[in-house]
Design a protein around this motif. Structure first.
Motif, short mmCIF file in Angstrom:
data_model
loop_
_atom_site.label_atom_id
_atom_site.label_comp_id
_atom_site.label_asym_id
_atom_site.label_seq_id
_atom_site.Cartn_x
_atom_site.Cartn_y
_atom_site.Cartn_z
N GLY B 25 0.83 -1.21 0.00
CA GLY B 25 0.00 0.00 0.00
C GLY B 25 0.86 1.25 0.00
N ALA B 26 1.92 1.20 0.78
CA ALA B 26 2.82 2.36 0.85
C ALA B 26 3.48 2.60 -0.50
CB ALA B 26 3.87 2.13 1.93
N ILE B 27 3.94 1.49 -1.14
CA ILE B 27 4.60 1.64 -2.46
C ILE B 27 3.62 2.23 -3.47
CG2 ILE B 27 5.56 0.36 -4.41
CD1 ILE B 27 6.66 -1.66 -2.31
N LEU B 28 2.40 1.68 -3.50
CA LEU B 28 1.40 2.18 -4.46
C LEU B 28 1.07 3.64 -4.20
CD1 LEU B 28 -1.07 -0.82 -4.78
CD2 LEU B 28 0.39 0.12 -6.56
N GLY B 29 0.90 3.95 -2.92
CA GLY B 29 0.58 5.34 -2.55
C GLY B 29 1.67 6.29 -2.98
N PHE B 30 2.91 5.87 -2.79
CA PHE B 30 4.04 6.70 -3.19
C PHE B 30 4.06 6.88 -4.71
CE2 PHE B 30 8.44 6.76 -4.73
CZ PHE B 30 8.84 7.98 -4.20
N GLY B 31 3.84 5.75 -5.40
CA GLY B 31 3.83 5.78 -6.87
C GLY B 31 2.76 6.71 -7.41
N ALA B 32 1.57 6.65 -6.77
CA ALA B 32 0.46 7.48 -7.24
C ALA B 32 0.79 8.96 -7.13
CB ALA B 32 -0.80 7.16 -6.44
N VAL B 33 1.52 9.32 -6.10
CA VAL B 33 1.88 10.73 -5.93
C VAL B 33 3.03 11.10 -6.87
CG1 VAL B 33 2.76 12.44 -4.29
CG2 VAL B 33 1.10 10.72 -3.54
N LYS B 34 4.03 10.20 -6.92
CA LYS B 34 5.24 10.50 -7.68
C LYS B 34 4.96 10.56 -9.18
CE LYS B 34 9.81 10.46 -8.42
NZ LYS B 34 10.72 11.53 -7.99
N ALA B 36 2.01 10.89 -10.77
CA ALA B 36 0.64 11.35 -11.03
C ALA B 36 0.55 11.92 -12.45
CB ALA B 36 0.24 12.40 -10.02
N VAL B 37 -0.53 11.58 -13.20
CA VAL B 37 -0.77 12.12 -14.54
C VAL B 37 -1.63 13.36 -14.40
CG1 VAL B 37 -1.76 11.66 -16.79
CG2 VAL B 37 -0.64 9.84 -15.54
N GLU B 38 -1.11 14.45 -14.93
CA GLU B 38 -1.87 15.69 -14.80
C GLU B 38 -2.92 15.79 -15.88
OE1 GLU B 38 0.17 19.33 -14.25
OE2 GLU B 38 1.50 18.44 -12.77
N GLY B 39 -4.07 16.31 -15.56
CA GLY B 39 -5.14 16.47 -16.52
C GLY B 39 -5.72 15.12 -16.90
N ASP B 40 -6.63 15.14 -17.91
CA ASP B 40 -7.26 13.91 -18.31
C ASP B 40 -6.69 13.50 -19.66
OD1 ASP B 40 -8.81 11.79 -18.64
OD2 ASP B 40 -10.73 12.81 -18.44
N PRO B 41 -5.85 12.48 -19.74
CA PRO B 41 -5.22 12.17 -21.02
C PRO B 41 -6.23 11.77 -22.09
CG PRO B 41 -4.79 10.43 -19.42
CD PRO B 41 -5.44 11.56 -18.69
N ILE B 42 -7.36 11.21 -21.69
CA ILE B 42 -8.33 10.78 -22.71
C ILE B 42 -8.90 11.98 -23.45
CG2 ILE B 42 -10.41 10.73 -21.25
CD1 ILE B 42 -9.48 7.96 -23.70
N VAL B 43 -9.03 13.12 -22.75
CA VAL B 43 -9.53 14.32 -23.41
C VAL B 43 -8.58 14.74 -24.53
CG1 VAL B 43 -10.02 16.76 -23.10
CG2 VAL B 43 -10.80 15.13 -21.41
N GLU B 44 -7.28 14.65 -24.22
CA GLU B 44 -6.29 15.03 -25.24
C GLU B 44 -6.39 14.10 -26.46
OE1 GLU B 44 -4.41 17.62 -25.65
OE2 GLU B 44 -5.38 18.39 -23.85
N GLN B 45 -6.57 12.82 -26.16
CA GLN B 45 -6.66 11.85 -27.27
C GLN B 45 -7.90 12.10 -28.11
OE1 GLN B 45 -6.13 7.71 -26.12
NE2 GLN B 45 -4.70 8.35 -24.54
N ILE B 46 -9.02 12.39 -27.45
CA ILE B 46 -10.25 12.67 -28.19
C ILE B 46 -10.06 13.94 -29.00
CG2 ILE B 46 -12.70 13.27 -27.98
CD1 ILE B 46 -12.71 11.64 -25.36
#
Lengths: 627, 208
Positions: B25-34, B36-46
């Protein structure tokens, strides 16, 4: 005997090459008009550098290259530039394109030429610029500008030069007859190519249905020392291999002769090979040694609807109809006219389309010879197309994806590697025009790429504009705030705490008087505005209403005092008359062509003055008599 | 240690699982912060699929807002300039059913560009203000002109023009831009169905 390889697939259609080989190459006559298209091959169209009415000599440049992938165009014969306009061109669409029309004078007079038999005189880059300026585009089919292929690229050294004398498509014998009759010219052209490219190996590929040319070619090649030309030990070989369509395709020929495959979406240069057509070699020889640009080519005229099938040495721009006449063409027997071969050619919409740099054959078959394809039936998944495909693609899959317009899937299935040879359509038992599907999908893919590129540009412009609008808005707000701040500083607010009690009273009184004064002026301004509004009886920001109100006011005044109106009419008539007289005097002095008009105007003005004067007098009389 | 495990197998298993859970959980939590994808990538693709004409026919003020709306779940068939091809691409990307173009938002049309009849232009700059991509050149009281290579054919400039001097002209197709067409299907019999397919097509009818 050098080892040869086999390619995947391929077909063996009836060759029908004998018909057009019964007679030697004939110099075709000069037509009365030559139609030279500005775009004859891949790349940008050339730009005309002559004007209508200009005299041109044979071989004179009439259009210059307009981009990197573009070659100039030359006058095929001497004459006068008759027009530069849209004319029918040999293109599957049948769309007209810009052509330079030359009315020939029959003299066929060359421009000044500097013939130089020894091409060793030139440096490599000089040779390249000669080839480029001579307008040489690949004579095989696609017509890629030859000079670009020859340009050395240090990251991709070339060790093998391949001469393509395959001519695998049925009916066509232009290259065959060229090899029979001009072996020495081909050899010289090859020597020039070797001097530029400096290959270690030169392979001359010939299909085994043309074994009669091999001896002549070998003798011609043996006369030239290629090792001295290229500056290294160069091995020259004529390689014959079994006839199969489409072994003349660039990638196919490379695989047959070297066993190497050109990578998907790559160029032969990626594996150190460059491939040139023998027609290109002859054109290069003519350009370098004789200073003759590419203004003519060998074209096969064949099919059962012509009585004399043969090869012609024909000027670029000669109308197909003119060429066909010389072969005793029977239009009533011909079902459709094809430019190119039966496999890769296209039906000509207009018989007056001209011969261009890539026109290797005019095929006029009868219905019995080359029947109209029967209607397409359902795909029965027999898989014969996949067996015939020389590029090892899956034509059936491509067919489904093309129908469904699944461009992404098509790309994943390497539709870009399809050489449009038509082998799949040829073997299809359901007569499905597969190649047309692939061509359509390929252009769709290309169009989508262009659209995405344009969309990207539009997006960038839109984003920039949005940013600018926001910035302007912010600047406006900032400027407003700055103005307000500045005003606050210069006019300190009235409720500012007084510094001393004694001055406070004074300040108060001045403030009240100030306020009273301002209020009075504002009130006066508002009153003026309301009065003005009342007189105009309309809003000030509507010019039409204002004009109407003014007119109405005038009308009301006129009714109250008709004499004033008449007087005004007389006055204005007098004024107009005076003005006209002055104008007329000035016009007469400077011999202006408008004198007549002015005189007529003067007469009119005079009569108007008289009539208005009369009306005034009448009114006066009437009012007097009333009195 | 071993003794403890052998004596309390259940407890030790629980402790081990809890420890594993916490550390991952700690590793995943760290990864999610480190990462993190900014904005919504699907919007860019659309947005990359939409044609960027910025025409507003979809009912949104530009392509990006429509892309955002699609990401939120709006229909993918409101873009006439993108046409069938665009809808198919969107359907592929979002794994939705490709729909026919919604007629309420206009018809798919051939590509057109705006053309100003220059002798009639009075130089009011209204079209310049309307153009979403700055493809019109001009200044107050002088003639305006459209940069045709930049024009997306959104026709937003046509309506504001007070003298009606803007035409939408179809882009002329030369030999370079000409496209091969997919062959027409044979109208006399359905050329795309063989016997084995025929059954599956006919089954719904042959119920009785």
């Amino acid at each position: 005997m050098r080892k040869i390889w086999d390619i995947h697939g391929g077909i063996h259609p009836t060759e029908n090459k004998k018909q057009s080989l019964s007679e030697p190459i004939l110099q075709a006559a000069i037509p009365p008009y030559l139609y030279v298209p500005l775009s004859q091959h891949i790349g940008a169209a050339a730009k005309p550098i002559v004007q209508v009415g200009d005299k041109v000599l044979k071989g004179q440049a009439i259009a210059s290259a307009s981009a990197a992938v573009s070659v100039p165009v030359h006058a095929p014969s001497s004459g006068t530039v008759f027009a530069i306009e849209n004319k029918t061109v040999p293109h599957p669409s049948g769309i007209d394109d810009l052509c330079i029309v030359i009315e020939t004078d029959g003299l066929d007079q060359w421009r000044e030429r500097k013939a130089r038999q020894d091409f060793n005189f030139f440096a490599d880059d000089e040779l390249l610029s000669i080839i480029r300026n001579a307008g040489i585009a690949g004579m095989g089919g696609a017509g890629f500008p030859a000079a670009i292929k020859l340009k050395s690229n240090d990251s991709k050294p070339i060790d093998t030069l391949i001469m393509n004398g395959t001519e695998c498509e049925p009916y066509i014998t232009a290259d065959h007859s060229l090899m029979l009759e001009k072996a020495n010219d081909i050899a010289t052209g090859l020597a020039i190519l070797a001097k530029i490219i400096k290959p270690k190996t030169i392979l001359f590929g010939i299909e085994d249905n043309k074994l009669d040319v091999v001896n002549g070619i070998e003798t011609a090649l043996n006369r030239i020392d290629f090792s001295t030309q290229s500056g290294c030990t160069t091995d020259v070989r004529v390689v014959t291999f079994p006839t199969k369509y489409p072994s003349g395709g660039e990638k196919q020929l490379i695989e047959i002769l070297t066993g190497k495959q050109v990578p998907s979406r790559g160029l032969p240069a990626d594996i150190g090979i460059v491939c040139h057509n023998i027609g290109t070699a002859v054109a290069i020889k003519d350009a370098v040694c004789l200073d003759q640009p590419l203004i003519s080519r060998i074209t096969t005229v064949t099919g059962e609807a012509v009585n004399r099938p043969r090869n012609y040495h024909v000027l670029i721009g000669t109308p197909v109809s003119f060429l066909l006449e010389q072969s005793q063409y029977q239009a009533d027997k011909n079902n459709r006219l094809i430019m190119g071969g039966p496999m890769m050619g296209f039906a000509l919409a207009d018989i007056s389309a001209p011969i261009i740099k890539t026109s290797n054959c005019i095929l006029a078959p009868t219905e019995a010879e080359l029947p109209t394809p029967p209607p397409a039936q359902a795909c029965i998944r027999c898989g014969m197309c996949a067996e015939a495909c020389p590029a090892s693609l899956l034509p059936q899959q491509l067919y489904w994806f093309s129908q469904g317009k699944e461009l992404e899937k098509l790309e994943q299935h390497n539709i870009a590697d399809c050489i449009e040879c038509g082998a799949c359509s040829y073997v299809c038992p359901s007569n499905i025009p597969l190649v047309q599907y692939y061509r359509a999908s390929k252009t769709d893919i290309k169009q989508r790429e262009i659209d995405h590129h344009n969309a990207e540009l539009a997006k960038r412009r839109f984003d920039t504009r949005q940013d600018r609008l926001i910035r302007l808005e912010q600047e406006k707000i900032a400027a407003k705030q700055a103005r307000q701040a500045a005003r606050k500083k210069t006019n300190p607010p009235n409720d500012k705490p007084p510094t001393a009690n004694t001055s406070a009273a004074n300040a108060d009184t001045t403030a009240t008087t100030d306020n009273a004064e301002r209020e009075a002026t504002v009130k006066a301004a508002i009153e003026r505005a309301t009065i003005k509004k009342a007189t105009l009886s309309t809003t000030t920001d509507d010019p039409v209403a204002r004009a109407q109100a003014k007119r109405e006011a005038q009308l009301a005044q006129d009714q109250a005092d008709p004499e004033a109106k008449l007087k005004r009419a007389v006055e204005s008539a007098q004024q107009r008359l005076e003005k006209l007289q002055i104008k007329l005097a000035a016009a007469k002095e400077s011999d202006d062509p408008n004198v007549n008009i002015l005189e007529a105007g003067l007469e009119k003005a005079q009569s108007k003055l008289i009539s208005s004067q009369q009306a005034l007098d009448d009114y006066k009389k009437a009012s007097h008599s009333e009195d | 240690m071993i003794e403890f495990i052998s004596l309390n197998p259940l407890l030790s298993a629980l402790i081990a699982l809890a420890a594993l859970g916490l550390s991952f959980g700690a590793i995943l939590g760290f990864g999610a912060v480190k990462f993190a994808v900014e904005g919504d990538p699907i919007v860019e693709q659309i947005n990359a699929i939409l044609p960027q004409t910025q025409c507003g026919q979809c009912g949104y003020p530009g392509c990006k807002p429509y892309a955002e709306a699609i990401a939120e779940g709006d229909a993918i068939n409101k873009c006439p300039p993108g046409g069938e091809a665009g809808i198919n691409e969107l359907a592929n990307l979002l794994d939705r059913e490709p729909l026919a173009l919604d007629d309420d938002h206009g018809q798919e049309d051939i590509k057109k560009v705006a053309f100003i009849r220059e002798e009639e232009c009075i130089g009011c700059t209204k079209c310049i203000q309307a153009c979403p991509i700055d493809a019109i050149l001009g200044a107050a009281k002088v003639m305006h002109t459209v940069i045709s290579s930049e024009c997306t054919g959104c026709d937003l400039c046509v309506e504001p023009c007070p003298v009606d001097c803007i035409d939408m002209l179809p882009v002329s197709v030369g030999t370079q831009a000409w496209k091969w067409q997919i062959p027409e299907r044979n109208p006399f019999y359905n050329a795309n169905i063989i016997a084995s397919d025929q059954r599956s097509v006919d089954t719904p009818k042959a119920k009785h």
